[in-house]
Design an enzyme around this catalytic site. Structure first.
Site, PDB file in Angstrom:
ATOM      1  N   ARG A  75      -9.195  -0.315   4.123  1.00 16.13           N
ATOM      2  CA  ARG A  75      -9.040  -0.162   2.671  1.00 16.13           C
ATOM      3  C   ARG A  75      -9.895  -1.152   1.890  1.00 16.13           C
ATOM      4  NH1 ARG A  75      -4.916   3.184   0.963  1.00 16.13           N
ATOM      5  NH2 ARG A  75      -3.521   3.929   2.607  1.00 16.13           N
ATOM      6  N   TYR A 114     -13.452  -3.980  -2.245  1.00 14.94           N
ATOM      7  CA  TYR A 114     -14.656  -3.516  -2.953  1.00 14.94           C
ATOM      8  C   TYR A 114     -15.764  -4.568  -3.009  1.00 14.94           C
ATOM      9  CZ  TYR A 114     -17.673  -1.269  -6.399  1.00 14.94           C
ATOM     10  OH  TYR A 114     -18.747  -0.698  -7.024  1.00 14.94           O
ATOM     11  N   THR A 164       0.830  -1.207   0.000  1.00 13.60           N
ATOM     12  CA  THR A 164       0.000   0.000   0.000  1.00 13.60           C
ATOM     13  C   THR A 164       0.862   1.254   0.000  1.00 13.60           C
ATOM     14  OG1 THR A 164      -1.701  -1.167   1.253  1.00 13.60           O
ATOM     15  CG2 THR A 164      -1.807   1.229   1.251  1.00 13.60           C
ATOM     16  N   LYS A 204      -0.372  -9.880   8.425  1.00 12.55           N
ATOM     17  CA  LYS A 204      -0.150  -8.478   8.770  1.00 12.55           C
ATOM     18  C   LYS A 204      -1.505  -7.932   9.180  1.00 12.55           C
ATOM     19  CE  LYS A 204       1.040  -3.926   6.912  1.00 12.55           C
ATOM     20  NZ  LYS A 204       1.425  -3.136   5.713  1.00 12.55           N
ATOM     21  N   ILE A 249       5.128  -4.741  10.033  1.00 10.38           N
ATOM     22  CA  ILE A 249       5.469  -4.197   8.717  1.00 10.38           C
ATOM     23  C   ILE A 249       5.125  -2.724   8.796  1.00 10.38           C
ATOM     24  CG2 ILE A 249       4.990  -4.230   6.249  1.00 10.38           C
ATOM     25  CD1 ILE A 249       4.503  -7.213   6.463  1.00 10.38           C
ATOM     26  N   TYR A 287      -2.794 -10.195   4.393  1.00 15.80           N
ATOM     27  CA  TYR A 287      -2.826  -8.776   4.767  1.00 15.80           C
ATOM     28  C   TYR A 287      -4.269  -8.380   5.034  1.00 15.80           C
ATOM     29  CZ  TYR A 287      -1.937  -3.683   4.277  1.00 15.80           C
ATOM     30  OH  TYR A 287      -1.842  -2.325   4.467  1.00 15.80           O
TER      31      TYR A 287
END
Length: 298
Positions: free
Chosen positions: A143, A112, A48, A167, A209, A138
Site C-alpha cells: 500500500r 506515495y 486499513t 505489524k 493483527i 506498520y
C-alpha cells in the site's frame, strides 16, 4: 508516556460498518461483541480494514469513541489512523489528540512519497517524540510502495522504547526473521498477513493483527493461542480450516471480502465507501460456497 500495554496474541483490525453511506453504529457494536466473545486479545480501530481514509475527522473520532465505550476496558484498543506522508501535520495532530482509552497507536510508513530508509527513520522518530502513547510500526509495502527494511525497524526499536511492535505485512518471512533475531527484548513482531501467521509465530512472532478475525475470531484466535503454546498440531487444524477462505477476502480488495463474510453471518452489510466497491456477485458466491464447505455459516 502511558505505561506499556500488554498486547500480544490476536488483534483484530475492525471494519467500519456502513449502511446507506452512513456509519452503522449498531452493527459496529455487534462486531465488537462478536470479536471479544470470539477470543481476540485486542482491537485495532480505524486501520486499513476500517476504511479510515474515507471518513471525516469527526467520523473517525466518533468511531473511536464508540469503540472505546463498547469495549469498556475488556481488551486494549489501538487507534490505527495515524499514518501520513506529511510528517509535520501528523506530529501536530498527535500533540493535541485525546488518547483517553487508547492503549497505543498504529502508524503506517509514509505512502506515495517513497522515502529513503533514513527518511522513514526520521519520520518515525518525529512521531515518537510527539506521541504520548506507545507506537506500533506498520509495514505494508503493498500500500505504501516502500518497504521498511529490517535494519530500519531494528534501529527504531533500539532508539526509542515508545516503539513496542511492528505489524509486518511485507509478506517477507526472511525479513521478519531478521527482525525477530535482532530485536530488543521489549519489542514484538506481529503478522500483518493472516495466511502467514502460523509460520511467523513458529519463527518467534507473538501474534497477529488480523482481518479474518472480524468474522471468525474463535478459530483464528484459537490457532494463534495453540501456535504460541507450541501446540502445532492443533494450530494446523485451525489454520487449515481457514486456509481456503483467505484468497476470497482479498480478491476484490480489502475490506470488501471480509465485509462480504460479515454480511453472510449477520453482523453488518457488505457496503464499502467509494473508491472501494463491495464484492462482485461472482466472488460473493465463491466465498459463500467456501464458508459453507468449511461449516462456518450460521
Amino acid at each position: 508516556m502511558k505505561q506499556q500495554p500488554h498486547l500480544s496474541g490476536t488483534g483484530v483490525a475492525l471494519v467500519t460498518p456502513f449502511r446507506n453511506k452512513a456509519i452503522d453504529f449498531p452493527a459496529l457494536s455487534r462486531l465488537i461483541e462478536h470479536t471479544i466473545q470470539g477470543g481476540v486479545d485486542f482491537i485495532v480501530s480505524l486501520g486499513t480494514t476500517g476504511e479510515a481514509i474515507t471518513q471525516s475527522q469527526e467520523e473517525c473520532r466518533e468511531v473511536l469513541s464508540h469503540t472505546v465505550r463498547e469495549v469498556n476496558g475488556r481488551v486494549p484498543v489501538v487507534a490505527g489512523l495515524f499514518g501520513s506522508n506529511y510528517t509535520e501535520k501528523l506530529v501536530n495532530v498527535l500533540k493535541v489528540y485525546d488518547f483517553d482509552g487508547i492503549a497505543a497507536i498504529m502508524s503506517s510508513s509514509p505512502a506515495y512519497s517513497k522515502p529513503s530508509q533514513e527518511g522513514i527513520y526520521q519520520h518515525y522518530m518525529a512521531v515518537a517524540e510527539a506521541s504520548p502513547v506507545p507506537i506500533i510500526i506498520y509495514n505494508v509495502p503493498g500500500r505504501t510502495c516502500s518497504n521498511i527494511e529490517a535494519e530500519t525497524t531494528l534501529r527504531l526499536a533500539r532508539s526509542s522504547s515508545k516503539f513496542i511492535a511492528v505489524k509486518d505485512a511485507s509478506g517477507d518471512l526472511a525479513q521478519a526473521i531478521s527482525i525477530l533475531k535482532g530485536k530488543p527484548e521489549h519489542f514484538q513482531v506481529w503478522s500483518g498477513e493472516d495466511p502467514l501467521t502460523l509460520p511467523m509465530i513458529a519463527c518467534g512472532a507473538t501474534g497477529a493483527i488480523s482481518v479474518i478475525a472480524n468474522a471468525f475470531p474463535k478459530p483464528f484466535s484459537g490457532m494463534v493461542r495453540h501456535a504460541m503454546a507450541g501446540e502445532l498440531q492443533a494450530a494446523r487444524r485451525q489454520n487449515n480450516l481457514l486456509h481456503d477462505i483467505h484468497p476470497y477476502l482479498y480478491a476484490d480488495g480489502n475490506p470488501a471480502g471480509i465485509k462480504g463474510a460479515l454480511e453472510m453471518i449477520g453482523i453488518c452489510s457488505k457496503e464499502t465507501r467509494i473508491p472501494l466497491m463491495p464484492l462482485t456477485d461472482k466472488t460473493y458466491r465463491a466465498l459463500h460456497d467456501t464458508l459453507e464447505k468449511a461449516g462456518l455459516l450460521p
